[in-house]
Design an enzyme around this catalytic site. Structure first.
Site, PDB file in Angstrom:
ATOM      1  CG  HIS A   1      20.646 -29.073  32.784  1.00  0.00           C
ATOM      2  ND1 HIS A   1      20.200 -28.699  34.030  1.00  0.00           N
ATOM      3  CD2 HIS A   1      21.629 -29.986  33.003  1.00  0.00           C
ATOM      4  CE1 HIS A   1      20.883 -29.343  34.963  1.00  0.00           C
ATOM      5  NE2 HIS A   1      21.748 -30.134  34.360  1.00  0.00           N
ATOM      6  CD  GLU A   2      23.954 -31.577  30.274  1.00  0.00           C
ATOM      7  OE1 GLU A   2      25.069 -31.322  30.777  1.00  0.00           O
ATOM      8  OE2 GLU A   2      23.094 -32.272  30.843  1.00  0.00           O
TER       9      GLU A   2
ATOM     10  CG  HIS B   1      34.266 -24.851  33.160  1.00  0.00           C
ATOM     11  ND1 HIS B   1      34.980 -24.681  31.993  1.00  0.00           N
ATOM     12  CD2 HIS B   1      35.148 -25.363  34.053  1.00  0.00           C
ATOM     13  CE1 HIS B   1      36.220 -25.081  32.167  1.00  0.00           C
ATOM     14  NE2 HIS B   1      36.355 -25.494  33.401  1.00  0.00           N
TER      15      HIS B   1
END
Length: 227
Positions: free
Chosen positions: A99-100, A107
């Site tokens: 997820h991170e 980004h």
């Protein structure tokens, strides 16, 4: 004596939902932290492989203390994984790490909702700090424009929470697709990671509800004071 019944009927239910959501994510994470993945990859290893698969060799993976303190820092290009994720080979750790990394991929690809969220963070920080003092001062001075400015600033907090939803949901979808497509987890293990990420998503929905409830409360209080 003034009794804030708006807080009782609006904010308290939202806070209870938020507490329930937090218990759900803690419970799901604790449960699936005890389920080891068959491939034995730690959260840090999963993160590194996902980042490399997406060409994000410049993004570092670091350990951070605490429980569920995992996050991606776009300012320094670092995925930080908590103690229960970094060296843990559970299906929960794999889901959180993926997820991170989803945020890091967002980004890199300039995912539009993330761009919007990052752009309003400075204004949101100002709004969360100054909104309540301005509203209170406006009420004391019976000066409507000051109250309106305070309400506008506070509404930015709700906008931030609203924009956060698609960012977090998209990161979870990316995570599950990567865990499945790259065969980091088996099908049954993937269901465990999905439950952890779904529970985490509830906390963001609850945060939005709390912000909206607080905003409605402030609008109603200020309206009653003006009357």
């Amino acid at each position: 004596m003034f009794f804030d019944y708006y807080y009782l009927i609006l904010v308290v239910p939202a806070l209870l939902i938020a507490a329930w959501a937090q218990m759900k994510v803690s419970g799901a994470f604790n449960r699936y932290s005890r389920v080891k993945s068959s491939r034995g990859y730690t959260g840090a290893q999963v993160a590194r492989m996902i980042l490399d698969e997406n060409g994000l060799y410049n993004v570092r993976v670091e350990r951070i203390s605490g429980n569920l303190t995992d996050h991606y820092d776009p300012r320094t290009n670092v995925v930080r994984l908590s103690d229960g994720v970094f060296n843990n080979s559970s299906v929960a750790a794999a889901g959180v790490a993926a997820h991170e990394c989803g945020h890091a991929v967002q980004h890199a690809h300039k995912y539009f909702p993330l761009v919007i969220r990052n752009s309003i963070i400075p204004v949101t920080n100002i709004g969360s700090t100054l909104s309540i003092p301005l509203i209170i001062l406006g009420m004391i001075l019976s000066y409507g424009p000051l109250i309106d400015i305070g309400l506008l600033l506070f509404s930015l907090v709700a906008v931030f929470q609203l924009v956060t939803l698609p960012v977090e949901f998209n990161a979870s979808r990316r995570a599950l697709a990567t865990l499945e497509g790259s065969h980091f987890l088996e099908e049954e293990e993937l269901r465990g990671s999905k439950k952890v990420l779904q529970a985490a998503a509830l906390t963001y929905v609850a945060a939005l509800l709390v912000s909206i409830a607080q905003l409605l409360r402030l609008v109603m209080i200020s309206g009653r004071r003006r009357d």
